[in-house]
Structure formats: structure tokens, C-alpha cells
Motif scaffolding. Structure first.
Motif, PDB file in Angstrom:
ATOM      1  N   GLU A 126     -59.216  85.986 -24.663  1.00 56.96           N
ATOM      2  CA  GLU A 126     -58.087  86.347 -25.506  1.00 56.96           C
ATOM      3  C   GLU A 126     -58.577  86.558 -26.934  1.00 56.96           C
ATOM      4  N   ILE A 127     -57.969  87.515 -27.609  1.00 53.72           N
ATOM      5  CA  ILE A 127     -58.245  87.754 -29.026  1.00 53.72           C
ATOM      6  C   ILE A 127     -56.932  87.563 -29.764  1.00 53.72           C
ATOM      7  N   MET A 128     -56.971  86.744 -30.800  1.00 54.00           N
ATOM      8  CA  MET A 128     -55.762  86.500 -31.584  1.00 54.00           C
ATOM      9  C   MET A 128     -56.146  86.028 -32.980  1.00 54.00           C
ATOM     10  N   THR A 129     -55.161  86.009 -33.848  1.00 53.66           N
ATOM     11  CA  THR A 129     -55.401  85.473 -35.184  1.00 53.66           C
ATOM     12  C   THR A 129     -55.508  83.953 -35.073  1.00 53.66           C
ATOM     13  N   PRO A 130     -56.168  83.320 -36.033  1.00 52.60           N
ATOM     14  CA  PRO A 130     -56.241  81.860 -35.986  1.00 52.60           C
ATOM     15  C   PRO A 130     -54.858  81.221 -36.133  1.00 52.60           C
ATOM     16  N   GLN A 131     -53.979  81.857 -36.893  1.00 53.25           N
ATOM     17  CA  GLN A 131     -52.637  81.316 -37.070  1.00 53.25           C
ATOM     18  C   GLN A 131     -51.862  81.346 -35.745  1.00 53.25           C
ATOM     19  N   THR A 132     -52.029  82.412 -34.981  1.00 52.49           N
ATOM     20  CA  THR A 132     -51.386  82.488 -33.667  1.00 52.49           C
ATOM     21  C   THR A 132     -51.958  81.421 -32.748  1.00 52.49           C
ATOM     22  N   TRP A 133     -53.261  81.267 -32.776  1.00 55.06           N
ATOM     23  CA  TRP A 133     -53.917  80.262 -31.932  1.00 55.06           C
ATOM     24  C   TRP A 133     -53.397  78.867 -32.264  1.00 55.06           C
ATOM     25  N   VAL A 134     -53.312  78.562 -33.554  1.00 58.40           N
ATOM     26  CA  VAL A 134     -52.808  77.250 -33.974  1.00 58.40           C
ATOM     27  C   VAL A 134     -51.351  77.089 -33.538  1.00 58.40           C
TER      28      VAL A 134
ATOM     29  N   SER B 296     -66.116  86.280 -39.124  1.00 61.32           N
ATOM     30  CA  SER B 296     -66.483  85.811 -40.464  1.00 61.32           C
ATOM     31  C   SER B 296     -65.288  85.510 -41.350  1.00 61.32           C
ATOM     32  N   ASN B 297     -64.204  86.272 -41.217  1.00 60.09           N
ATOM     33  CA  ASN B 297     -63.025  85.993 -42.039  1.00 60.09           C
ATOM     34  C   ASN B 297     -62.389  84.662 -41.681  1.00 60.09           C
ATOM     35  N   VAL B 298     -62.403  84.325 -40.402  1.00 59.54           N
ATOM     36  CA  VAL B 298     -61.879  83.023 -39.979  1.00 59.54           C
ATOM     37  C   VAL B 298     -62.768  81.910 -40.538  1.00 59.54           C
ATOM     38  N   CYS B 299     -64.070  82.130 -40.528  1.00 57.60           N
ATOM     39  CA  CYS B 299     -64.991  81.136 -41.098  1.00 57.60           C
ATOM     40  C   CYS B 299     -64.762  80.966 -42.597  1.00 57.60           C
ATOM     41  N   LEU B 300     -64.442  82.049 -43.292  1.00 52.24           N
ATOM     42  CA  LEU B 300     -64.100  81.930 -44.714  1.00 52.24           C
ATOM     43  C   LEU B 300     -62.869  81.053 -44.888  1.00 52.24           C
ATOM     44  N   ASP B 301     -61.851  81.283 -44.062  1.00 47.59           N
ATOM     45  CA  ASP B 301     -60.638  80.463 -44.136  1.00 47.59           C
ATOM     46  C   ASP B 301     -60.958  78.984 -43.917  1.00 47.59           C
ATOM     47  N   LEU B 302     -61.822  78.718 -42.945  1.00 50.36           N
ATOM     48  CA  LEU B 302     -62.156  77.336 -42.603  1.00 50.36           C
ATOM     49  C   LEU B 302     -63.030  76.660 -43.648  1.00 50.36           C
ATOM     50  N   PHE B 303     -64.136  77.287 -43.997  1.00 49.09           N
ATOM     51  CA  PHE B 303     -65.181  76.612 -44.767  1.00 49.09           C
ATOM     52  C   PHE B 303     -65.154  76.893 -46.270  1.00 49.09           C
TER      53      PHE B 303
ATOM     54  N   PRO C 119     -55.082  75.487 -45.251  1.00 50.80           N
ATOM     55  CA  PRO C 119     -54.398  74.468 -44.446  1.00 50.80           C
ATOM     56  C   PRO C 119     -53.799  75.028 -43.156  1.00 50.80           C
ATOM     57  N   ALA C 120     -53.529  76.327 -43.129  1.00 48.57           N
ATOM     58  CA  ALA C 120     -52.956  76.934 -41.928  1.00 48.57           C
ATOM     59  C   ALA C 120     -53.910  76.872 -40.734  1.00 48.57           C
ATOM     60  N   VAL C 121     -55.207  76.779 -41.012  1.00 52.08           N
ATOM     61  CA  VAL C 121     -56.188  76.720 -39.917  1.00 52.08           C
ATOM     62  C   VAL C 121     -56.856  75.348 -39.805  1.00 52.08           C
ATOM     63  N   ALA C 122     -56.339  74.373 -40.524  1.00 51.76           N
ATOM     64  CA  ALA C 122     -56.901  73.022 -40.445  1.00 51.76           C
ATOM     65  C   ALA C 122     -56.918  72.475 -39.017  1.00 51.76           C
ATOM     66  N   PRO C 123     -55.894  72.744 -38.188  1.00 52.42           N
ATOM     67  CA  PRO C 123     -55.963  72.250 -36.805  1.00 52.42           C
ATOM     68  C   PRO C 123     -57.152  72.825 -36.024  1.00 52.42           C
ATOM     69  N   LEU C 124     -57.556  74.026 -36.360  1.00 56.66           N
ATOM     70  CA  LEU C 124     -58.728  74.620 -35.716  1.00 56.66           C
ATOM     71  C   LEU C 124     -59.987  73.840 -36.076  1.00 56.66           C
TER      72      LEU C 124
END
Length: 153
Positions: free
Chosen positions: A135-143, A11-18, A23-28
């Protein structure tokens, strides 16, 4: 659902996205829109998303909450099946019982990644990867790793 690698977003990643349009997760978000990923959800995860949108401390307007829910439903596909093999390795227990549902969804859906900013989930990443689960990682690591672009990774 497409043949794209499956991914679970907490849910926190979804908050960042939506909600926050970080902008740090825009590539996601771009990868979701392009079909390079297939994000999955289930009733428990979607219910949590709806509940979080109503948190007063977020200060989201009714219009923003509705838009966030629409985007969630547009980019996260319901997963009701059980694709994972019955003989899959057992999941680790999350220190935060409320987050166990994300691990369970990732395993059931055969997800390649679970993205979270929650320390209780991220610390389990080595264990799930070593067990051959996901794998489990932060969205920033994934990007930063551009994980979705790595062939065969």
C-alpha cells in the motif's frame, strides 16, 4: 531485522519525522521505536536523504543534519537482499523518475507500506495494492488508519 511488518519511508516523510518533528507523524516514530515496524532503506534512498539534508532552503544547521542522519541510520535498516518473489507483478512507473527507487525498494523488501507525501507516488497506491504488492499512502493517512495495529490487515 525483526519479524515486524516492513515499511518504506520517502525522504519527505523522514524530514517530517527527524528534522521537523511533526506531531502528526509522532505515532509513526513511536511504532518504529517500539519495534512494531521495520523501516528499510537502501544505498540509493540513503544517498538521497543525505543530499536533501544539505538543501539550503531547509536551513538545517550542521548539528541538526548530523542528528537527522543518525536517527535515519538508527531507525531505517539497510536492505540489500532480494526477498521479493521473482514472479512478482511488475511495478507501475512513477511520473517522477527520482521516486521510482522507493517503489523498487518496497517491492524488493516485501514491504507492506510505502509512506510518502509525494502525489506522484501516492496516486499509484491503488494500483500497487490491487496488484498485491504494497500500500502507498501519506503518513497522516497511515496514522489515522492506525494501520500498524490492525491484525491481519
Amino acid at each position: 531485522m525483526s519479524g515486524a511488518p516492513r515499511i518504506v519511508l520517502d525522504s519527505n516523510v523522514c524530514l517530517d519525522l527527524f528534522a521537523f518533528r511533526d506531531p502528526a507523524v509522532a505515532p509513526l516514530l513511536r511504532a518504529l521505536r517500539e519495534g512494531a515496524l521495520a523501516a528499510v532503506t537502501d544505498p540509493a534512498c540513503r544517498e538521497e536523504w543525505q543530499r536533501i539534508l544539505d538543501y539550503p532552503k531547509l536551513g538545517l544547521s550542521a548539528q541538526t543534519r548530523a542528528e537527522c542522519l543518525r536517527e535515519y541510520d538508527a531507525w531505517l535498516h539497510p536492505f540489500a537482499g532480494t526477498d521479493a518473489a521473482a514472479d512478482a507483478p511488475p511495478l507501475p512507473r512513477c511520473a517522477d523518475p527520482d521516486d521510482q527507487k522507493f517503489l523498487e525498494l518496497a517491492q524488493a523488501a516485501g514491504a507492506r507500506w510505502l509512506l510518502s507525501r509525494d502525489h506522484a507516488l501516492v496516486v499509484l497506491g491503488r494500483r500497487t495494492a490491487r496488484a498485491g504488492l504494497f500500500e502507498i499512502m501519506t503518513p497522516q493517512t497511515w496514522v489515522a488508519l492506525e494501520a500498524w495495529r490492525s491484525p491481519g490487515a
